[in-house]
Motif scaffolding. Structure first.
Motif, short mmCIF file in Angstrom:
data_model
loop_
_atom_site.label_atom_id
_atom_site.label_comp_id
_atom_site.label_asym_id
_atom_site.label_seq_id
_atom_site.Cartn_x
_atom_site.Cartn_y
_atom_site.Cartn_z
N LEU A 148 0.83 -1.20 0.00
CA LEU A 148 0.00 0.00 0.00
C LEU A 148 0.87 1.26 0.00
CD1 LEU A 148 -2.86 -0.85 2.54
CD2 LEU A 148 -2.98 -0.82 0.05
N HIS A 149 0.29 2.33 -0.51
CA HIS A 149 0.97 3.63 -0.52
C HIS A 149 1.26 4.06 0.92
CE1 HIS A 149 1.41 8.03 -1.08
NE2 HIS A 149 1.91 7.68 -2.25
N LEU A 150 2.26 4.92 1.09
CA LEU A 150 2.69 5.34 2.42
C LEU A 150 1.65 6.14 3.17
CD1 LEU A 150 6.39 6.39 1.66
CD2 LEU A 150 5.56 4.24 2.63
N ASP A 151 0.67 6.73 2.46
CA ASP A 151 -0.33 7.57 3.10
C ASP A 151 -1.73 6.99 2.95
OD1 ASP A 151 1.61 9.43 3.79
OD2 ASP A 151 1.38 10.55 1.93
N VAL A 152 -2.63 7.45 3.82
CA VAL A 152 -4.06 7.16 3.69
C VAL A 152 -4.82 8.47 3.75
CG1 VAL A 152 -3.92 4.84 4.66
CG2 VAL A 152 -4.34 6.78 6.18
N TYR A 153 -6.06 8.45 3.25
CA TYR A 153 -6.89 9.64 3.20
C TYR A 153 -8.20 9.36 3.93
CZ TYR A 153 -3.62 10.77 -0.53
OH TYR A 153 -2.47 11.00 -1.25
N VAL A 154 -8.65 10.33 4.71
CA VAL A 154 -9.84 10.16 5.54
C VAL A 154 -10.88 11.21 5.16
CG1 VAL A 154 -10.75 10.27 7.89
CG2 VAL A 154 -8.55 9.17 7.47
N SER A 184 -14.64 13.85 11.09
CA SER A 184 -13.84 14.79 10.30
C SER A 184 -14.77 15.72 9.52
CB SER A 184 -12.90 14.04 9.34
OG SER A 184 -13.64 13.28 8.42
N VAL A 185 -14.30 16.93 9.26
CA VAL A 185 -15.13 17.91 8.57
C VAL A 185 -14.57 18.26 7.19
CG1 VAL A 185 -16.03 18.90 10.70
CG2 VAL A 185 -13.89 19.78 9.74
N ARG A 186 -13.48 17.61 6.81
CA ARG A 186 -12.84 17.86 5.52
C ARG A 186 -11.92 16.68 5.21
NH1 ARG A 186 -7.72 19.13 7.02
NH2 ARG A 186 -7.45 19.99 9.12
N PRO A 187 -11.48 16.54 3.96
CA PRO A 187 -10.53 15.48 3.64
C PRO A 187 -9.21 15.67 4.39
CG PRO A 187 -11.53 16.37 1.65
CD PRO A 187 -11.91 17.28 2.76
N MET A 188 -8.63 14.58 4.85
CA MET A 188 -7.39 14.63 5.62
C MET A 188 -6.45 13.53 5.14
SD MET A 188 -9.05 15.19 9.45
CE MET A 188 -7.66 16.07 10.17
N ARG A 189 -5.16 13.77 5.29
CA ARG A 189 -4.13 12.83 4.84
C ARG A 189 -3.18 12.52 5.99
NH1 ARG A 189 -0.36 14.01 -0.50
NH2 ARG A 189 0.81 12.05 -0.53
N PHE A 190 -2.84 11.22 6.15
CA PHE A 190 -1.99 10.80 7.25
C PHE A 190 -0.97 9.75 6.78
CE2 PHE A 190 -6.20 11.74 9.02
CZ PHE A 190 -5.87 12.74 9.93
N ARG A 226 -0.83 15.33 7.53
CA ARG A 226 0.04 15.71 6.44
C ARG A 226 -0.69 16.63 5.49
NH1 ARG A 226 3.71 11.22 3.86
NH2 ARG A 226 4.83 13.16 3.47
N THR A 227 0.06 17.41 4.72
CA THR A 227 -0.55 18.29 3.72
C THR A 227 -1.31 17.45 2.71
OG1 THR A 227 1.24 19.89 3.99
CG2 THR A 227 -0.10 20.07 2.01
N LEU A 228 -2.53 17.84 2.39
CA LEU A 228 -3.36 17.03 1.50
C LEU A 228 -2.73 16.85 0.13
CD1 LEU A 228 -6.05 15.52 1.48
CD2 LEU A 228 -7.12 17.59 0.58
N GLY A 229 -2.12 17.92 -0.41
CA GLY A 229 -1.42 17.82 -1.69
C GLY A 229 -2.35 17.79 -2.89
N SER A 230 -1.76 17.93 -4.06
CA SER A 230 -2.55 17.98 -5.30
C SER A 230 -2.88 16.60 -5.84
CB SER A 230 -1.77 18.77 -6.36
OG SER A 230 -0.51 18.15 -6.63
N ASP A 231 -2.25 15.55 -5.30
CA ASP A 231 -2.49 14.20 -5.81
C ASP A 231 -3.50 13.44 -4.98
OD1 ASP A 231 -0.87 14.08 -3.58
OD2 ASP A 231 0.22 12.30 -4.27
N ALA A 232 -4.26 14.11 -4.13
CA ALA A 232 -5.24 13.44 -3.29
C ALA A 232 -6.36 12.86 -4.14
CB ALA A 232 -5.83 14.43 -2.28
N PRO A 233 -6.94 11.72 -3.75
CA PRO A 233 -8.06 11.16 -4.49
C PRO A 233 -9.27 12.06 -4.37
CG PRO A 233 -7.77 10.00 -2.42
CD PRO A 233 -6.59 10.92 -2.56
#
Length: 239
Positions: A148-154, A184-190, A226-233
């Motif tokens: 799996l990728h190093l990060d997950v998104y919530v 959560s109230v917005r997309p988050m990355r960890f 972590r910063t959500l970034g431009s590559d977030a799903p």
């Protein structure tokens, strides 16, 4: 010596990193609390140790202490050296030549209260949600594969993970969505590994604050966002 010292060290040992930033390779004893502090996760464990000096223990020392099978009864401290002693006469000497003191927070030489305040500043637990064993088991199993990728998104209802299954393709090649009702109230990355470590022990989690605050059976913790970034799903389609 507090009887729960060994229990706390055993609980925190999995959170200690094997390599990387030296700060992340220790369990710190500060103001009567055991602490693991990494770039992704901070976890404390409350013990009755207010009268003990500030110390820190690496993974090798912790494993050696666990091998005794019981908690030490006395601490003899002499600057950079200290000795733990058991009621049956066993002793364990540690000499670290200048690396016993916990890490500094803020000022170059803060007091113990300054250290505690620096951590407390980020604690804002308000409306946490309980984590049940069924959800815990499902998420840990789903997010543990090494590929799996190093990060997950919530998002408020889901956790999204990515996998790169084709070696000739740059980036990820698939997405997996797990149900996860949260506040959560917005997309988050960890960081994925830190997220799973939190899920394994957390009783309540509050995603409305950053860092994310959580409670476990003997203390609390902070999961660093972590910063959500431009590559977030695109998390909107799974809502």
């Amino acid at each position: 010596m507090p009887a729960d010292l060994i229990k706390g060290l055993s609980f925190l040992l999995p959170f200690v990193k094997r390599k990387g930033n030296p700060v992340e390779e220790w369990v710190h004893l500060i103001n009567g609390k055991l602490l693991v502090i990494t770039n992704s996760l901070i976890v404390d464990y409350e013990i009755s140790a207010e009268t003990l000096p500030d110390l820190k223990f690496d993974a090798k020392v912790i494993r050696a202490l666990l091998a005794f099978g019981s908690a030490p009864s006395y601490l003899i401290n002499d600057r950079e050296d200290f000795c733990l002693e058991w009621d049956d006469g066993q002793r364990f000497f540690i000499s670290s030549k200048g690396v016993l003191k916990p890490i500094w927070f803020g000022d170059y030489k803060p007091t113990n209260n300054d250290r505690s305040a620096a951590i407390d500043t980020y604690w804002g637990f308000d409306t946490g949600v309980a984590l049940d064993d069924k959800t815990r088991s499902k998420l840990c199993r789903s997010l543990s594969p090494a590929k799996l990728h190093l990060d997950v998104y919530v998002s408020p209802r889901y956790v999204v993970s990515r996998m790169k299954s084709l070696p000739h393709v740059d980036g990820w090649t698939s997405e997996h969505v797990d149900d996860f009702e949260n506040n959560s109230v917005r997309p988050m990355r960890f960081d994925r590994k830190a997220f799973v470590q939190m899920i394994k022990v957390a009783k309540e989690i509050d995603f409305t604050c950053s860092p994310v605050c959580f409670r476990h059976g003997n203390g609390r913790g902070l999961l660093i966002e972590r910063t959500l970034g431009s590559d977030a799903p695109d998390l909107e389609w799974v809502e």
